[in-house]
Enzyme design. Structure first.
Site, PDB file in Angstrom:
ATOM      1  N   LYS A   1      11.931  36.428 -12.587  1.00 21.25           N
ATOM      2  CA  LYS A   1      11.633  37.405 -13.639  1.00 21.25           C
ATOM      3  C   LYS A   1      10.246  38.011 -13.436  1.00 21.25           C
ATOM      4  CE  LYS A   1      13.025  36.465 -17.736  1.00 21.25           C
ATOM      5  NZ  LYS A   1      13.445  36.347 -19.074  1.00 21.25           N
TER       6      LYS A   1
ATOM      7  N   ARG B   1       8.033  33.700 -21.912  1.00 22.64           N
ATOM      8  CA  ARG B   1       9.368  33.422 -21.358  1.00 22.64           C
ATOM      9  C   ARG B   1       9.258  32.656 -20.049  1.00 22.64           C
ATOM     10  NH1 ARG B   1      10.594  38.845 -23.402  1.00 22.64           N
ATOM     11  NH2 ARG B   1      12.534  38.752 -24.582  1.00 22.64           N
TER      12      ARG B   1
ATOM     13  N   GLY C   1      19.589  30.544 -19.675  1.00 21.12           N
ATOM     14  CA  GLY C   1      19.675  29.798 -20.931  1.00 21.12           C
ATOM     15  C   GLY C   1      19.193  28.366 -20.844  1.00 21.12           C
TER      16      GLY C   1
ATOM     17  N   MET D   1      16.094  27.218 -19.910  1.00 24.03           N
ATOM     18  CA  MET D   1      14.696  26.958 -20.296  1.00 24.03           C
ATOM     19  C   MET D   1      14.345  27.796 -21.530  1.00 24.03           C
ATOM     20  SD  MET D   1      12.873  26.518 -16.634  1.00 24.03           S
ATOM     21  CE  MET D   1      13.408  28.040 -15.960  1.00 24.03           C
TER      22      MET D   1
ATOM     23  N   ARG E   1      17.505  42.007 -12.384  1.00 19.70           N
ATOM     24  CA  ARG E   1      17.839  41.004 -11.364  1.00 19.70           C
ATOM     25  C   ARG E   1      19.122  41.463 -10.670  1.00 19.70           C
ATOM     26  NH1 ARG E   1      19.348  36.362 -15.745  1.00 19.70           N
ATOM     27  NH2 ARG E   1      20.789  37.639 -16.906  1.00 19.70           N
TER      28      ARG E   1
ATOM     29  N   HIS F   1      47.296  15.135   1.174  1.00 22.91           N
ATOM     30  CA  HIS F   1      48.555  15.834   1.432  1.00 22.91           C
ATOM     31  C   HIS F   1      48.685  17.067   0.540  1.00 22.91           C
ATOM     32  CE1 HIS F   1      52.927  16.476   0.818  1.00 22.91           C
ATOM     33  NE2 HIS F   1      52.955  16.317   2.126  1.00 22.91           N
TER      34      HIS F   1
ATOM     35  N   ARG G   1      52.452  21.695  17.294  1.00 23.49           N
ATOM     36  CA  ARG G   1      52.124  20.273  17.442  1.00 23.49           C
ATOM     37  C   ARG G   1      53.380  19.434  17.336  1.00 23.49           C
ATOM     38  NH1 ARG G   1      48.241  17.623  13.093  1.00 23.49           N
ATOM     39  NH2 ARG G   1      50.107  17.648  11.811  1.00 23.49           N
TER      40      ARG G   1
ATOM     41  N   GLU H   1      40.947  14.508  17.947  1.00 25.02           N
ATOM     42  CA  GLU H   1      40.752  14.081  16.553  1.00 25.02           C
ATOM     43  C   GLU H   1      40.432  12.595  16.464  1.00 25.02           C
ATOM     44  OE1 GLU H   1      44.344  14.932  14.339  1.00 25.02           O
ATOM     45  OE2 GLU H   1      45.610  14.466  16.046  1.00 25.02           O
TER      46      GLU H   1
ATOM     47  N   SER I   1      42.198  21.254  20.852  1.00 27.39           N
ATOM     48  CA  SER I   1      42.024  21.781  19.501  1.00 27.39           C
ATOM     49  C   SER I   1      41.464  20.647  18.649  1.00 27.39           C
ATOM     50  CB  SER I   1      43.364  22.269  18.945  1.00 27.39           C
ATOM     51  OG  SER I   1      43.186  22.684  17.621  1.00 27.39           O
TER      52      SER I   1
ATOM     53  N   GLY J   1      40.908  18.462  15.730  1.00 29.44           N
ATOM     54  CA  GLY J   1      41.496  18.132  14.430  1.00 29.44           C
ATOM     55  C   GLY J   1      40.382  17.504  13.612  1.00 29.44           C
ATOM     56  N   THR J   2      39.608  18.362  12.972  1.00 27.52           N
ATOM     57  CA  THR J   2      38.393  17.851  12.331  1.00 27.52           C
ATOM     58  C   THR J   2      38.665  17.042  11.063  1.00 27.52           C
ATOM     59  OG1 THR J   2      38.218  20.068  11.412  1.00 27.52           O
ATOM     60  CG2 THR J   2      36.751  19.526  13.246  1.00 27.52           C
ATOM     61  N   ASN J   3      39.910  17.126  10.550  1.00 29.95           N
ATOM     62  CA  ASN J   3      40.211  16.269   9.389  1.00 29.95           C
ATOM     63  C   ASN J   3      40.220  14.817   9.828  1.00 29.95           C
ATOM     64  OD1 ASN J   3      40.699  18.701   8.117  1.00 29.95           O
ATOM     65  ND2 ASN J   3      42.917  18.580   8.361  1.00 29.95           N
ATOM     66  N   ASP J   4      41.002  14.536  10.858  1.00 29.76           N
ATOM     67  CA  ASP J   4      41.060  13.158  11.331  1.00 29.76           C
ATOM     68  C   ASP J   4      39.772  12.759  12.043  1.00 29.76           C
ATOM     69  OD1 ASP J   4      43.440  11.780  10.585  1.00 29.76           O
ATOM     70  OD2 ASP J   4      44.563  13.286  11.696  1.00 29.76           O
TER      71      ASP J   4
ATOM     72  N   CYS K   1      41.458  23.244  14.435  1.00 32.30           N
ATOM     73  CA  CYS K   1      42.551  23.508  13.495  1.00 32.30           C
ATOM     74  C   CYS K   1      42.463  22.640  12.242  1.00 32.30           C
ATOM     75  CB  CYS K   1      43.902  23.344  14.179  1.00 32.30           C
ATOM     76  SG  CYS K   1      44.181  21.683  14.774  1.00 32.30           S
TER      77      CYS K   1
ATOM     78  N   TYR L   1      38.330  29.807  19.413  1.00 33.51           N
ATOM     79  CA  TYR L   1      38.941  30.279  18.164  1.00 33.51           C
ATOM     80  C   TYR L   1      38.843  29.224  17.061  1.00 33.51           C
ATOM     81  CZ  TYR L   1      42.949  27.262  19.176  1.00 33.51           C
ATOM     82  OH  TYR L   1      43.732  26.168  19.418  1.00 33.51           O
TER      83      TYR L   1
HETATM   84  C1  PEP Z   1      43.317  17.290  11.642  1.00 29.03           C
HETATM   85  O1  PEP Z   1      43.385  16.077  11.675  1.00 29.03           O
HETATM   86  O2  PEP Z   1      42.262  17.934  11.562  1.00 29.03           O
HETATM   87  C2  PEP Z   1      44.566  18.087  11.673  1.00 29.03           C
HETATM   88  C3  PEP Z   1      44.527  19.387  11.746  1.00 29.03           C
HETATM   89  O3  PEP Z   1      45.728  17.421  11.547  1.00 29.03           O
HETATM   90  P1  PEP Z   1      46.320  16.902  10.163  1.00 29.03           P
HETATM   91  O4  PEP Z   1      45.500  17.431   9.068  1.00 29.03           O
HETATM   92  O5  PEP Z   1      47.734  17.364  10.128  1.00 29.03           O
HETATM   93  O6  PEP Z   1      46.208  15.422  10.336  1.00 29.03           O
HETATM   94 MG    MG Z   2      45.229  15.102  12.336  1.00 29.18          MG
END
Ligand code: PEP
Ligand code: MG
Length: 928
Positions: free
Chosen positions: A33, A103, A112, A114, A347, A465, A655, A786, A805, A807-810, A872, A892
Site C-alpha cells: 500500500k 493503516r 482484512g 491487520m 494494487r 486411484h 504401457r 520409476e 519415461s 514414472g514420477t509417482n512411483d 508420465c 517431452y
Molecule cells: C508413475 O508411477 O508415475 C506412473 C505414471 O504410473 P502409475 O501412476 O500408473 O503407477
Molecule cells: Mg507407476
C-alpha cells in the site's frame, strides 16, 4: 548506505505535495500500500498526503520488546509537519484540525487480517470544528462514535461486543432499526456511554490528546502483524520472508460530506471477463465501510457519469495513467470529498482465468506489455479455471465449507450422494447427477466413477486411484477428506457431527478441496480466441513436447484438440475395467493362476499316473486360459485402433499391464459366486486364489514387468494387439502409426531384456502372419524409470530401451519412501514444519527425486546419446516440475488431457525463465 553516527536510519517516508520519497519498487520497505501511494503521488494523482513507516520498524519493534526504535518519534513528527504544511491544517489544532488514518500494509496483501484506525485527532475541540466545517452534526458525532469504538477495540482491546451491545441499547430505546437512523442527539448519548465503557475496560479516560492517539494507533497496527489470525493467514497462504507490516499515516478524506461526496471501489478492467472498461461500484454520501457493509446497495460505476460527471471523467483519466504506469489491471479505492476525487489505494487486481488471458492479450495489442510478459502473467490456475466448470463466485462467498480434502482433480461438481459405484451407475442412468462418496476407490469402481459428476473420498492422496483416474477424465475429485466418516453399508456419511444420507445434495470443489452441503451454482467457460492465441505463442517458444496420459479414443481426442502431440502414457489396465471386459479378465486371471500352479507341480512330479491326471487338468485349464486371452485380443485391438486413428500419425506410448492382479478380482461374495459359476471353479477355490494373490504391500509386489515375466502370455496378447492394430490402421488410413511399447516397473536391466526379447518374438510373428516387412511399423520398446534402482543403473537399462519415461509417482513413492495412498495423513504437517515445501506427489521434490532423474538422464544418454526421454507421472502437468524437466533436457512431458494447455504454457514459461536466468548471470559476470 551506512548510517552516520548520531543519525538514525530512515524509518519514515513521506508522500505529500506531489512528491514522494519512494516508489512502487519499494514494496519490501514500504509494504504494497505504501509503495503504491508513493508511486501514485509521483504520478501527480491526488493522494491524501501522508507518510509510511517502513516494515523494518515492525521487525525492530518486536526485537526491542514492543518498543519504538530511537529516532522514530522525531521522524514521525518531522513528517507530520510536512503534511501540515501541504494540507494547511494542524494536527491537534483547535482552528483547523488535521485528522489522520493509520493503516497497515505488508509487501504481500493480507486483506482484512491487520488493523486500521480512522479519524485520529478527533476530540471535543476538533469535533466542534468538524461540525462547523461540514455543517453536519450527525456526521461529526457518528465519526467520533466510530473512532472511540475503533480505537477502543483495535488499540486497547475493549471487546467489540461491549460497544455493539451499547449501540443496540440506544437503538432499541429510540425504536430504531439501523445505525444510520440514529440522529445526532442519540449519537451524543452513544458517545457518552462509549466513553464509560472504554473507562470501565481500560481503567483510563479516553485519550483526548491527538499525539497520544496517533502513537498508540501506530503501535496497535504494528502489533496486528502478529495476531493469531495474521500468523495463520501467512501460514495458509505460504507467505514467507517478510519482516513485518508498513504503517501508513494519511490525511483523512470524507466521502460522507453530502451529495457531492462519495466513495467507491473499481477495477480498471472487468475482473470477470477482462473487458477493457472501468468496472466497479460506489455510493454517494458514504464512507468506505458502507460500500462493503451491505446496508446500502452500491451503484454501478457508470452511473457516476450522470451524478458527478467531472469526477467520472477524472476517474477514467486516472485509469489510463495507472494502467500505463503499472502495465497491468488495477484495483483501486477512491473517495470524493465535496467534488474532489482522491485515490486511496491501488494494487494489481485479482481476476478470473478467462479475464487474465483476455487482459494479457489485449495489453500486448495495446503495446503495454510484450508477448513474453503476457505468457509469464498467466498461471496454471487461470487455465484450470478456463478448462473446468467453477462455482459461481458470488454464491460461493456466502457458503461455509463443511470440510476440506485434497484438491485432487479440479473443477466444481454438484450432485446427489451415492455410496457405491453400482448405485452411481444406476442413478446416473436415470438421469441423476451423482457424487460418488467412498472411503477410497478401487479399480472395481471405475464404471461408477465414470458416471458420477464428482468423486469424494475420505482417504488417499494426490496420486491415489481416485485422483489419478479422475484427473485423466477431467472429472472433479476431492480426495483424502479426513474428517469425513463414510459408512458404505449404511449409505451414510458423518462429518463434524452432521449425518448425510444417500440422495442428499453435496457440492464439491476439486480446485480447492472444499466440500459444501447443498447446491452451489456452477459456471462453465469456453475456449476463447485469446486462449488459443496464448497456446500459439507458447508453441512458438517451447522446447518440450507435450503429450497426454489417455487410454480411450475420447480422452485422446480431447487432449489432441487441446494441443497434445501424442500419448505419453496409455494405462492399458483401465481398458479392462468395463463390465464386459472385467469378467473376461477375471476368468483370465483365475485360469492363468491355475495353469501356473499346475505347471510348477508338474515339474516336481515323478509318478507317471499322477502326471497324466494333472496334465489332463492342465490342458483343460490352459484351454480356458487361451480362450480368455483370445477373447481379450479383439477387444484390446479395438481400443488401440481407436487410439491410433485419433492420433493421426502421432506417437503413442502404451504401457503393458501394471497393477497387481488381485485388484481386478471381486471382493464381494455375490460377484465371487457369479465368477464360480462362469468358470466352473469352486467358490472355495476362488476365495483361496483371491487370498493367495492378496499382498501385504501390493505397491512393491507382483506387478508391472514382474507380471509380464511370470505370466508372459498376458504381455504377449497385449503386444500382439498393439502391433496388429497398428498394421490395420496404417493399411486403412495410410497414415503412419508409431506405437511405443512401454515395460513398467523395471528395476533391473535383465527384466527389460527378457521382456523385450519376448515382445520382439511376438512382433516378428505378427509381421510374418500379416505379411508385412520388418520395418512396416516403426515401433519402439522402452521402459518406465520409476524404481530408484533403475534410475541409478540407467546406463545398463538404456542398452535395452529405445526410450525412458519417468514414472514420477512411483519414483517419488519409492524414492522418498512415502506411500502414495497414505502419505496424505502426515504430509500436511511435514509441509507446515517446512520439511517439504509442497506435497512431493504434486510438485516434484527436485533436490531428491530430481537428483535421481538427473542421474538417470546422464547415465542413459551416456549409453545412447539420442535416447528419447519423457515423464508420465502426475508431475508432467505441474509447472514447477516442468521448469525442472525443461532444464534437465527431457524431450517431452505427458499429463492428463485437461492439463495439456497448462503444460504447453509452462514449457514456454520454462524457456523464458531459463533465458532470463542466463542473461542475469551474464550481466553479473560482466560487472565482475
Ligand atoms: C508413475 O508411477 O508415475 C506412473 C505414471 O504410473 P502409475 O501412476 O500408473 O503407477
Ligand atoms: Mg507407476
Amino acid at each position: 548506505m551506512p548510517v552516520k553516527k548520531g543519525k538514525f536510519k530512515k524509518y519514515v517516508y513521506c508522500f505529500a505535495g506531489g512528491k514522494a520519497e519512494g516508489d512502487a519498487s519499494m514494496k519490501m520497505i514500504l509494504g504494497g500500500k505504501g509503495a503504491n501511494l508513493a508511486e501514485m503521488t509521483n504520478l501527480g494523482l491526488s493522494i491524501p498526503p501522508g507518510f509510511t513507516i517502513s516494515a523494518e520498524v515492525c521487525k525492530i519493534y518486536y526485537e526491542l520488546g514492543k518498543k519504538w526504535p530511537k529516532g522514530l518519534e522525531k521522524q514521525i513528527n518531522d513528517n507530520l509537519k510536512k503534511i501540515e504544511k501541504v494540507t494547511k491544517k494542524k494536527f491537534g489544532d483547535f482552528e483547523n484540525p488535521l485528522l489522520l488514518s493509520v493503516r497497515s500494509g505488508a509487501a504481500v496483501s493480507m486483506p482484512g487480517m491487520m488493523d486500521t484506525v480512522l479519524n485520529i485527532g478527533l476530540n471535543p475541540d476538533s469535533l466542534n470544528r468538524l461540525i462547523e466545517k461540514t455543517d453536519n452534526e450527525r456526521f461529526a458525532w457518528d465519526s467520533y462514535r466510530r473512532f472511540i469504538q475503533m480505537f477502543g477495540d483495535v488499540v486497547m482491546g475493549v471487546p467489540h461486543f461491549a460497544f455493539e451491545n451499547e449501540l443496540k441499547k440506544v437503538k432499541d430505546k429510540y425504536g430504531k432499526q439501523l445505525d444510520i437512523e440514529l440522529n445526532y442527539e442519540e449519537l451524543i448519548e452513544v458517545v457518552k456511554n462509549y466513553k464509560k465503557i472504554y473507562e470501565r475496560f481500560t481503567k483510563e479516560k479516553f485519550p483526548e490528546k491527538p499525539k497520544e492517539q496517533l502513537y498508540k494507533a501506530i503501535s496497535a497496527v504494528l502489533e496486528s502483524w502478529n495476531t493469531d489470525r495474521a500468523i495463520k493467514y501467512r501460514e495458509i497462504n505460504n507467505i514467507k520472508g517478510l519482516v513485518g507490516t508498513g504503517v501508513n499515516v494519511q490525511t483523512m478524506v470524507y466521502g460522507n460530506m453530502g451529495e457531492s461526496s462519495g466513495t467507491g471501489v473499481c477495477f480498471t478492467r472487468d475482473p470477470a471477463n477482462g473487458e477493457n472498461k472501468l468496472h466497479g461500484e460506489f455510493l454517494i454520501n458514504a464512507q468506505g465501510e458502507d460500500v462493503v457493509a451491505g446496508i446500502r446497495t452500491p451503484i454501478p460505476i457508470d452511473e457516476l457519469n450522470k451524478l458527478l460527471p467531472k469526477n467520472y471523467k477524472e476517474l477514467q483519466r486516472i485509469r489510463k495513467i495507472l494502467e500505463n504506469n503499472y502495465r497491468d489491471m488495477q484495483d483501486l479505492e477512491f473517495t470524493i470529498e465535496e467534488g474532489k476525487l482522491y485515490i486511496l489505494q491501488t494494487r494489481t487486481g485479482k481476476r478470473t482465468g478467462a479475464s487474465a488471458v483476455k487482459i494479457a492479450i489485449d495489453m500486448v495489442k495495446q503495446r503495454l506489455i510484450t508477448k513474453n510478459e503476457a505468457l509469464m502473467r498467466i498461471t496454471d490456475d487461470d487455465l484450470d479455471q478456463i478448462l473446468h466448470p467453477q462455482f459461481d463466485t458470488k454464491e460461493l462467498k456466502n457458503k461455509k465449507p463443511l470440510t476440506r480434502g485434497l484438491p485432487a482433480s479440479p473443477g466444481a461438481a454438484v450432485g446427489q450422494m451415492v455410496f457405491n459405484a453400482e448405485d452411481a451407475e444406476k442413478w446416473a442412468d436415470l438421469g441423476k447427477k451423482v457424487i460418488l462418496c467412498r472411503r477410497e476407490t478401487s479399480p472395481e469402481d471405475v464404471a461408477g466413477m465414470h458416471k458420477a459428476v464428482g468423486i469424494l473420498t475420505s482417504v488417499g492422496g494426490m496420486t491415489s486411484h481416485a485422483a489419478v483416474v479422475a484427473r485423466g477424465w477431467g472429472k472433479c475429485c476431492v480426495s483424502g477428506a479426513g474428517e469425513i466418516d463414510i459408512d458404505a453399508e449404511k449409505k451414510e456419511m458423518k462429518v463434524n457431527g452432521k449425518i448425510f444420507s444417500e440422495g442428499d445434495i453435496l457440492s464439491i470443489n476439486g480446485s480447492t478441496g472444499y466440500v459444501y452441503q447443498g447446491e452451489i451454482k456452477t459456471v462453465s467457460s469456453s475456449l476463447s480466441p485469446e486462449f488459443k492465441m496464448i497456446m500459439k505463442w507458447s508453441d512458438n517458444l517451447r522446447k518440450l513436447k507435450v503429450r497426454t496420459n489417455a487410454d480411450s479414443p475420447e480422452d485422446t481426442l480431447r487432449a489432441v484438440q487441446l494441443g497434445a502431440e501424442g500419448i505419453g502414457l496409455c494405462r492399458t489396465e483401465h481398458m479392462f475395467f468395463a463390465e464386459s471386459r472385467l469378467s473376461i479378465f477375471r476368468r483370465l486371471i483365475l485360469f492363468a493362476y491355475e495353469s501356473r500352479r499346475i505347471e510348477s507341480v508338474l515339474q516336481r512330479l515323478s509318478s507317471d499316473s499322477e502326471r497324466i491326471a494333472l496334465e489332463k487338468e492342465y490342458s483343460k485349464v490352459n484351454k480356458e486360459y487361451k480362450k480368455a486371452l483370445s477373447e481379450l485380443l479383439p477387444l484390446q485391438k479395438r481400443d488401440f485402433r481407436g487410439i491410433f486413428k485419433t492420433l493421426k500419425g502421432m506417437p503413442a506410448t502404451i504401457r503393458l499391464l501394471d497393477p497387481p492382479l488381485h485388484e481386478f478380482l471381486p471382493k464381494n461374495l455375490q460377484e465371487q459366486e457369479e465368477l464360480a459359476e462362469v468358470t466352473n471353479i469352486s467358490l472355495d477355490r476362488i476365495q483361496h486364489i483371491i487370498s493367495d494373490l492378496h499382498e501385504l504391500n501390493p505397491m512393491l509386489g507382483h506387478r508391472g514387468c514382474r507380471l509380464g515375466i511370470t505370466y508372459p502370455e498376458i504381455s504377449d496378447i497385449q503386444v500382439r494387439a498393439i502391433i496388429e492394430a497398428a498394421i490395420e490402421v496404417k493399411r486403412k488410413t495410410r497414415k503412419n502409426v508409431l506405437p511405443e511399447i512401454m515395460i513398467p516397473l523395471v528395476g533391473h536391466y535383465k527384466e527389460l531384456q527378457l521382456s523385450r526379447e519376448r515382445a520382439e518374438i511376438v512382433i516378428s510373428k505378427v509381421f510374418t502372419e500379416k505379411k508385412v516387412k520388418k520395418g512396416y511399423i516403426n515401433y519402439k520398446i522402452g521402459t518406465m524409470i520409476e524404481i530408484p534402482r533403475a534410475a541409478v543403473t540407467a546406463d545398463e537399462v538404456a542398452e535395452f530401451a529405445d526410450f525412458f519415461s519417468f514414472g514420477t509417482n512411483d519414483l517419488t513413492q519409492m524414492g522418498a519412501g512415502f506411500s502414495r495412498d497414505d502419505a496424505g495423513k502426515f504430509l500436511d504437517e511435514y509441509i507446515e514444519l517446512g520439511i517439504y515445501d509442497k506435497d512431493p506427489f504434486q510438485s516434484l521434490d527436485i533436490e531428491g527425486i530430481g537428483k535421481l532423474i538427473s542421474i538417470a538422464i546422464e547415465l542413459g544418454r551416456k549409453k545412447k546419446n539420442k535416447l528419447k526421454i519423457g515423464v508420465c507421472g502426475e508431475h508432467g502437468g505441474d509447472p514447477k516440475s516442468i521448469y525442472f524437466f525443461n532444464k534437465a533436457g527431457l524431450d517431452y512431458v505427458s499429463c492428463s488431457p485437461l492439463r495439456v494447455p497448462i503444460a504447453i504454457l509452462a514449457s514456454a514459461q520454462a524457456v523464458l525463465i531459463q533465458k532470463s536466468i542466463v542473461s542475469k548471470k551474464k550481466k553479473a559476470g560482466k560487472k565482475k
